[in-house]
Design a protein around this motif. Structure first.
Motif, PDB file in Angstrom:
ATOM      1  N   PRO A  66      -7.810 -13.718  -0.635  1.00 39.28           N
ATOM      2  CA  PRO A  66      -8.829 -12.871  -0.017  1.00 39.28           C
ATOM      3  C   PRO A  66      -8.596 -12.695   1.484  1.00 39.28           C
ATOM      4  N   GLY A  67      -9.250 -11.685   2.014  1.00 39.87           N
ATOM      5  CA  GLY A  67      -9.119 -11.380   3.428  1.00 39.87           C
ATOM      6  C   GLY A  67      -9.582  -9.967   3.689  1.00 39.87           C
ATOM      7  N   SER A  68      -8.971  -9.331   4.666  1.00 38.90           N
ATOM      8  CA  SER A  68      -9.293  -7.950   4.999  1.00 38.90           C
ATOM      9  C   SER A  68      -8.920  -7.027   3.843  1.00 38.90           C
ATOM     10  N   PHE A  69      -9.874  -6.227   3.365  1.00 42.51           N
ATOM     11  CA  PHE A  69      -9.586  -5.314   2.262  1.00 42.51           C
ATOM     12  C   PHE A  69      -8.430  -4.383   2.610  1.00 42.51           C
ATOM     13  N   THR A  70      -8.487  -3.803   3.810  1.00 44.68           N
ATOM     14  CA  THR A  70      -7.445  -2.871   4.236  1.00 44.68           C
ATOM     15  C   THR A  70      -6.110  -3.582   4.395  1.00 44.68           C
ATOM     16  N   GLY A  71      -6.131  -4.754   5.021  1.00 48.53           N
ATOM     17  CA  GLY A  71      -4.903  -5.506   5.218  1.00 48.53           C
ATOM     18  C   GLY A  71      -4.235  -5.877   3.906  1.00 48.53           C
ATOM     19  N   ILE A  72      -5.019  -6.333   2.948  1.00 48.68           N
ATOM     20  CA  ILE A  72      -4.471  -6.706   1.639  1.00 48.68           C
ATOM     21  C   ILE A  72      -3.767  -5.516   1.005  1.00 48.68           C
ATOM     22  N   ARG A  73      -4.404  -4.350   1.050  1.00 49.48           N
ATOM     23  CA  ARG A  73      -3.848  -3.165   0.388  1.00 49.48           C
ATOM     24  C   ARG A  73      -2.519  -2.748   1.009  1.00 49.48           C
ATOM     25  N   ILE A  74      -2.351  -2.944   2.314  1.00 51.43           N
ATOM     26  CA  ILE A  74      -1.114  -2.524   2.981  1.00 51.43           C
ATOM     27  C   ILE A  74       0.087  -3.265   2.398  1.00 51.43           C
ATOM     28  N   SER A  75       0.008  -4.582   2.347  1.00 52.26           N
ATOM     29  CA  SER A  75       1.116  -5.366   1.807  1.00 52.26           C
ATOM     30  C   SER A  75       1.260  -5.164   0.305  1.00 52.26           C
ATOM     31  N   LEU A  76       0.138  -5.167  -0.404  1.00 51.14           N
ATOM     32  CA  LEU A  76       0.176  -5.042  -1.854  1.00 51.14           C
ATOM     33  C   LEU A  76       0.799  -3.717  -2.287  1.00 51.14           C
ATOM     34  N   ASN A  77       0.390  -2.621  -1.669  1.00 53.23           N
ATOM     35  CA  ASN A  77       0.935  -1.321  -2.052  1.00 53.23           C
ATOM     36  C   ASN A  77       2.411  -1.183  -1.691  1.00 53.23           C
ATOM     37  N   THR A  78       2.809  -1.820  -0.583  1.00 52.31           N
ATOM     38  CA  THR A  78       4.219  -1.798  -0.202  1.00 52.31           C
ATOM     39  C   THR A  78       5.065  -2.523  -1.244  1.00 52.31           C
ATOM     40  N   VAL A  79       4.620  -3.693  -1.652  1.00 46.06           N
ATOM     41  CA  VAL A  79       5.359  -4.483  -2.638  1.00 46.06           C
ATOM     42  C   VAL A  79       5.368  -3.790  -4.003  1.00 46.06           C
ATOM     43  N   LYS A  80       4.248  -3.188  -4.393  1.00 46.34           N
ATOM     44  CA  LYS A  80       4.215  -2.457  -5.659  1.00 46.34           C
ATOM     45  C   LYS A  80       5.203  -1.289  -5.635  1.00 46.34           C
ATOM     46  N   THR A  81       5.297  -0.622  -4.500  1.00 48.68           N
ATOM     47  CA  THR A  81       6.229   0.498  -4.369  1.00 48.68           C
ATOM     48  C   THR A  81       7.671   0.024  -4.512  1.00 48.68           C
ATOM     49  N   PHE A  82       8.010  -1.095  -3.859  1.00 52.45           N
ATOM     50  CA  PHE A  82       9.360  -1.636  -3.975  1.00 52.45           C
ATOM     51  C   PHE A  82       9.658  -2.048  -5.414  1.00 52.45           C
ATOM     52  N   GLY A  83       8.690  -2.697  -6.056  1.00 54.03           N
ATOM     53  CA  GLY A  83       8.893  -3.115  -7.434  1.00 54.03           C
ATOM     54  C   GLY A  83       9.159  -1.932  -8.344  1.00 54.03           C
ATOM     55  N   TYR A  84       8.417  -0.848  -8.121  1.00 43.59           N
ATOM     56  CA  TYR A  84       8.604   0.363  -8.921  1.00 43.59           C
ATOM     57  C   TYR A  84       9.958   1.030  -8.632  1.00 43.59           C
ATOM     58  N   CYS A  85      10.274   1.206  -7.358  1.00 45.88           N
ATOM     59  CA  CYS A  85      11.488   1.934  -6.969  1.00 45.88           C
ATOM     60  C   CYS A  85      12.767   1.212  -7.384  1.00 45.88           C
ATOM     61  N   PHE A  86      12.761  -0.125  -7.288  1.00 43.64           N
ATOM     62  CA  PHE A  86      13.971  -0.895  -7.586  1.00 43.64           C
ATOM     63  C   PHE A  86      13.924  -1.554  -8.963  1.00 43.64           C
ATOM     64  N   ASN A  87      12.846  -1.292  -9.706  1.00 39.61           N
ATOM     65  CA  ASN A  87      12.687  -1.865 -11.042  1.00 39.61           C
ATOM     66  C   ASN A  87      12.863  -3.385 -11.015  1.00 39.61           C
TER      67      ASN A  87
END
Length: 238
Positions: A66-87
């Motif tokens: 838990p923490g800042s809602f906005t802060g969490i989304r920044i890292s989480l969405n970045t990692v999800k994007t990498f996971g998707y792009c690089f499988n």
């Protein structure tokens, strides 16, 4: 295995590259603007220092709060994007667990018999909190993350405990004496979760890795609008 770990759930934004549980490089800074302005720069710098490319990464890791809602989304969405792009697989790590693991880095063996309570500021006189214990110099969760009003911490910190986190710093002066008597503060231990610790926890929990679409944040509170709708109100400490 090469891991890229990101953590932006609090004021400290950080990125680490690890290989076989060894930290190859890291970047971190207390937020002066949005983490979205610096996270990609940190990632590129950390990869360059580690002599790695994004395509070399085997597992993408993020602090999920838990923490800042906005802060969490920044890292989480970045990692999800990498996971998707690089499988590649991804893994979410509790920011409270990463915060607590830093107590191990103090290398003060005499404190390993005490439980560790991580505490992140949830604002409105509340903290996100979880309890851990050392077992063979590994940090094991004893009490899962939850949101607790500062007024109720005397029921939570009921015995000698190592306390870490910006939640402690924010509300220290309001703790009653019976709580203060049970608090142990270690020297040279950060009060912000770090990506280096998230990466190390990922190695310990490697079997929990999964695909990007299953990665979700750890939100323990509703949004302010939802809380107002439910009648959850700010309670003064004094």
């Amino acid at each position: 295995m090469i891991i890229l770990a990101c953590e932006t759930s609090t004021l400290l934004g950080s990125v680490a590259v690890l290989e076989d549980n060894n930290v190859l490089s890291y970047e971190e800074s207390l937020r002066k603007s949005s983490h979205s302005d610096s996270l990609n720069i940190f990632i590129q710098n950390a990869l360059t220092k580690a002599h790695k490319k994004l395509s070399d990464v085997d597992l993408f890791v993020t602090g999920v709060g838990p923490g800042s809602f906005t802060g969490i989304r920044i890292s989480l969405n970045t990692v999800k994007t990498f996971g998707y792009c690089f499988n590649k697989p991804v893994l979410g790590i509790s920011s409270l667990h990463s915060l607590g693991l830093q107590a191990l880095s103090s290398e003060q063996d005499e404190f390993f018999n005490y439980q560790v309570i991580s505490m992140i500021n949830a604002y409105k006189n509340m903290v996100y909190v979880a309890t851990y214990r050392f077992e063979n110099k590994t940090l094991i969760e004893v009490k899962k993350p939850e949101v607790v009003r500062v007024q109720a911490l005397s029921e939570y910190i009921y015995k000698k405990s190592i306390i870490c986190g910006d939640g402690y710093l924010a509300y220290e002066k309001y703790f009653p004496e019976n709580v203060k008597q049970n608090i142990i503060r270690l020297k040279n231990v950060s009060d912000e979760p770090h990506a280096k610790m998230s990466g190390q926890l990922a190695f310990q929990n490697i079997d929990l890795k999964h695909s990007w679409e299953k990665l979700v944040p750890l939100y323990l509170r509703a949004s302010e609008a939802e809380e107002n709708l439910k009648g959850i109100r700010y309670q003064p400490l004094i």
